[in-house]
Design a protein around this motif. Structure first.
Motif, PDB file in Angstrom:
ATOM      1  N   CYS A  45       8.144 -11.608  -4.121  1.00  0.00           N
ATOM      2  CA  CYS A  45       8.202 -11.246  -2.700  1.00  0.00           C
ATOM      3  C   CYS A  45       9.615 -10.863  -2.289  1.00  0.00           C
ATOM      4  O   CYS A  45       9.826  -9.896  -1.547  1.00  0.00           O
ATOM      5  CB  CYS A  45       7.692 -12.408  -1.841  1.00  0.00           C
ATOM      6  SG  CYS A  45       5.918 -12.728  -1.990  1.00  0.00           S
ATOM      7  N   ASN A  48      10.519  -7.370  -3.606  1.00  0.00           N
ATOM      8  CA  ASN A  48       9.955  -6.302  -2.774  1.00  0.00           C
ATOM      9  C   ASN A  48      10.737  -6.157  -1.468  1.00  0.00           C
ATOM     10  O   ASN A  48      10.988  -5.046  -0.998  1.00  0.00           O
ATOM     11  CB  ASN A  48       8.486  -6.607  -2.468  1.00  0.00           C
ATOM     12  CG  ASN A  48       7.609  -6.497  -3.701  1.00  0.00           C
ATOM     13  OD1 ASN A  48       7.949  -5.816  -4.663  1.00  0.00           O
ATOM     14  ND2 ASN A  48       6.474  -7.182  -3.688  1.00  0.00           N
ATOM     15  N   TRP A  87       4.517   0.902  -8.404  1.00  0.00           N
ATOM     16  CA  TRP A  87       5.601   1.337  -7.532  1.00  0.00           C
ATOM     17  C   TRP A  87       5.243   2.660  -6.850  1.00  0.00           C
ATOM     18  O   TRP A  87       6.061   3.564  -6.753  1.00  0.00           O
ATOM     19  CB  TRP A  87       6.904   1.469  -8.320  1.00  0.00           C
ATOM     20  CG  TRP A  87       7.429   0.133  -8.725  1.00  0.00           C
ATOM     21  CD1 TRP A  87       7.342  -0.448  -9.944  1.00  0.00           C
ATOM     22  CD2 TRP A  87       8.068  -0.825  -7.876  1.00  0.00           C
ATOM     23  NE1 TRP A  87       7.897  -1.708  -9.930  1.00  0.00           N
ATOM     24  CE2 TRP A  87       8.364  -1.960  -8.660  1.00  0.00           C
ATOM     25  CE3 TRP A  87       8.432  -0.831  -6.520  1.00  0.00           C
ATOM     26  CZ2 TRP A  87       8.973  -3.083  -8.148  1.00  0.00           C
ATOM     27  CZ3 TRP A  87       9.055  -1.963  -6.018  1.00  0.00           C
ATOM     28  CH2 TRP A  87       9.329  -3.069  -6.816  1.00  0.00           C
ATOM     29  N   LYS A  91       3.361   1.378  -1.770  1.00  0.00           N
ATOM     30  CA  LYS A  91       4.041   0.105  -2.053  1.00  0.00           C
ATOM     31  C   LYS A  91       5.457   0.142  -1.483  1.00  0.00           C
ATOM     32  O   LYS A  91       5.911  -0.825  -0.848  1.00  0.00           O
ATOM     33  CB  LYS A  91       4.062  -0.118  -3.566  1.00  0.00           C
ATOM     34  CG  LYS A  91       5.020  -1.214  -4.062  1.00  0.00           C
ATOM     35  CD  LYS A  91       4.571  -2.607  -3.668  1.00  0.00           C
ATOM     36  CE  LYS A  91       5.460  -3.668  -4.309  1.00  0.00           C
ATOM     37  NZ  LYS A  91       5.283  -3.762  -5.772  1.00  0.00           N
ATOM     38  N   CYS A  95       7.329  -2.197   1.352  1.00  0.00           N
ATOM     39  CA  CYS A  95       8.614  -2.861   1.097  1.00  0.00           C
ATOM     40  C   CYS A  95       9.580  -2.598   2.258  1.00  0.00           C
ATOM     41  O   CYS A  95      10.248  -3.519   2.749  1.00  0.00           O
ATOM     42  CB  CYS A  95       9.227  -2.359  -0.207  1.00  0.00           C
ATOM     43  SG  CYS A  95       8.343  -2.896  -1.698  1.00  0.00           S
ATOM     44  N   TRP A 117       2.421 -11.633  -1.669  1.00  0.00           N
ATOM     45  CA  TRP A 117       2.795 -10.332  -1.114  1.00  0.00           C
ATOM     46  C   TRP A 117       1.606  -9.703  -0.386  1.00  0.00           C
ATOM     47  O   TRP A 117       1.778  -9.022   0.628  1.00  0.00           O
ATOM     48  CB  TRP A 117       3.288  -9.406  -2.226  1.00  0.00           C
ATOM     49  CG  TRP A 117       3.659  -8.044  -1.740  1.00  0.00           C
ATOM     50  CD1 TRP A 117       2.986  -6.881  -1.970  1.00  0.00           C
ATOM     51  CD2 TRP A 117       4.785  -7.712  -0.921  1.00  0.00           C
ATOM     52  NE1 TRP A 117       3.616  -5.831  -1.354  1.00  0.00           N
ATOM     53  CE2 TRP A 117       4.732  -6.311  -0.699  1.00  0.00           C
ATOM     54  CE3 TRP A 117       5.830  -8.435  -0.353  1.00  0.00           C
ATOM     55  CZ2 TRP A 117       5.691  -5.639   0.046  1.00  0.00           C
ATOM     56  CZ3 TRP A 117       6.788  -7.768   0.403  1.00  0.00           C
ATOM     57  CH2 TRP A 117       6.714  -6.392   0.602  1.00  0.00           C
ATOM     58  N   ARG A 121       1.607  -8.372   3.356  1.00  0.00           N
ATOM     59  CA  ARG A 121       1.214  -7.002   3.673  1.00  0.00           C
ATOM     60  C   ARG A 121       0.227  -6.979   4.836  1.00  0.00           C
ATOM     61  O   ARG A 121       0.300  -6.111   5.709  1.00  0.00           O
ATOM     62  CB  ARG A 121       0.613  -6.344   2.429  1.00  0.00           C
ATOM     63  CG  ARG A 121       0.521  -4.829   2.517  1.00  0.00           C
ATOM     64  CD  ARG A 121       0.088  -4.255   1.199  1.00  0.00           C
ATOM     65  NE  ARG A 121      -1.244  -4.739   0.815  1.00  0.00           N
ATOM     66  CZ  ARG A 121      -1.766  -4.568  -0.397  1.00  0.00           C
ATOM     67  NH1 ARG A 121      -1.061  -3.960  -1.340  1.00  0.00           N
ATOM     68  NH2 ARG A 121      -2.959  -5.014  -0.674  1.00  0.00           N
TER      69      ARG A 121
END
Length: 355
Positions: A45, A48, A87, A91, A95, A117, A121
């Motif tokens: 986490c 990110n 990635w 994503k 982030c 995560w 989100r």
């Protein structure tokens, strides 16, 4: 001899001392695994979040936001080539969004309390800071998985919880106390509105029909009440001065450590219902309350919502009675939003008057 040796070995392993040793080893291994899982979750986490912060500072703070989309696409391709899948552009967007919405300490706190995560989100979709904090704390306390969190957000749990009807400074204080002490306040537990659409009631029904339907769908009803509720009794008979009274439903809330008496009513809330519920609570407090429990609390569920009557009644912070409206069919979000705004206006008006 081989059989005897095996039997002897098995007997040795099944001895009380070795059984206890095996259990102790399991505890050590399981605890270590939990620590490893938590550490991995925290680092993932934070990684990110730091990725998002770096992109935010390098791209968006340098007045190059117009190129943000192209930059994210380019970064996504290069990171995927180097590190593999995971990635994508979406994503990276999440982030960056996390860097706008959370501090590093908040990310660390959330991850250490088992929020993943994916939880974060989902929380990013919530604009209001206090509402986001509410869901974060409820995830921690009630151990929600991400599917449950999404369901609670979609069902507007925060807007229906009594605490959301309070002025912002009161909400902030209550949430900070919850974070620091895990002390649940009834306003965090009880709703101003309950959805009982799972009951499958006909267009016209009686209070007894409602009670029977609740018992037939008890697990779903408890999910709507909250995870810490445990069913105790229905139509509980109490006798006062040789006169019998019946409490529709009795539950126990583990977090509050209180018996909860629920009275089901058709129509709007009437002040006379308070007197009846207070009699129930005093009886339960004297005759059913255990030494380690707090005083019982009551919930009056009405099928129609006379918002101002209910909100003025609920302004008593020390009240051991809560009043809420229930819907057997889901209302529109506009109806709930209107009820919430009216309730907040009444609470603010009261706060100004009492200063």
């Amino acid at each position: 001899m081989i059989i005897m040796q095996g039997s002897s070995s098995k007997t040795l392993m099944d001895s009380p001392e070795n059984t206890m040793l095996f259990k102790d080893l399991c505890l050590i291994i399981d605890e270590a695994r939990r620590h490893v899982a938590t550490s991995v979750n925290v680092e993932a986490c934070l990684m990110n979040w730091h990725v998002g912060k770096c992109i935010k500072n390098s791209v968006l703070f340098n007045q190059r936001a117009e190129y943000g989309k192209q930059i994210l696409e380019n970064l996504s391709k290069k990171l995927t080539e180097k590190y593999g899948v995971g990635w994508g552009k979406e994503k990276l967007k999440h982030c960056v969004r996390s860097a706008y919405l959370f501090t590093e300490d908040e990310i660390r706190y959330a991850a250490r309390t088992q929020l993943t995560w994916t939880h974060l989100r989902s929380l990013m979709s919530i604009k209001d800071t206090l509402e986001r904090q509410f869901y974060m704390e409820m995830c921690r306390i009630e151990h929600w998985d991400t599917r449950t969190l999404d369901q609670k957000i979609d069902g507007q749990l925060y807007q229906r919880t009594a605490i959301s009807h309070r002025p912002e400074d009161v909400i902030k204080r209550e949430l900070e106390e919850l974070k620091a002490t895990d002390a649940l306040d009834p306003d965090i537990v009880f709703r101003s509105t309950y959805f009982l659409d799972m009951l499958g009631l006909p267009d016209v029904f009686s209070e007894r029909d409602l009670e029977n339907s609740i018992l037939n769908q008890l697990l779903e009803f408890i999910k709507e009440l909250g995870s810490d509720f445990t069913f105790v009794d229905r139509q509980k008979r109490i006798t006062v001065d040789s006169e019998d009274y019946f409490i529709d439903l009795v539950f126990f809330h583990r977090g509050l450590r209180r018996l909860v008496a629920i009275d089901l009513k058709l129509g709007k809330f009437k002040p006379a219902y308070e007197g009846q519920m207070r009699l129930y609570l005093r009886y339960l407090n004297k005759n059913d309350r255990k030494p380690w429990e707090e005083e019982p609390i009551g919930l009056i569920l009405c099928s129609e919502g006379n918002t101002e009557h209910i909100q003025y009644f609920m302004l008593d912070d020390d009240s051991d009675i809560r009043v809420a409206q229930y819907y057997t069919q889901l209302p529109s979000k506009e109806i709930l939003a209107d009820r919430l705004q009216r309730a907040i206006a009444i609470a603010r008006e009261h706060q100004i008057e009492t200063k």
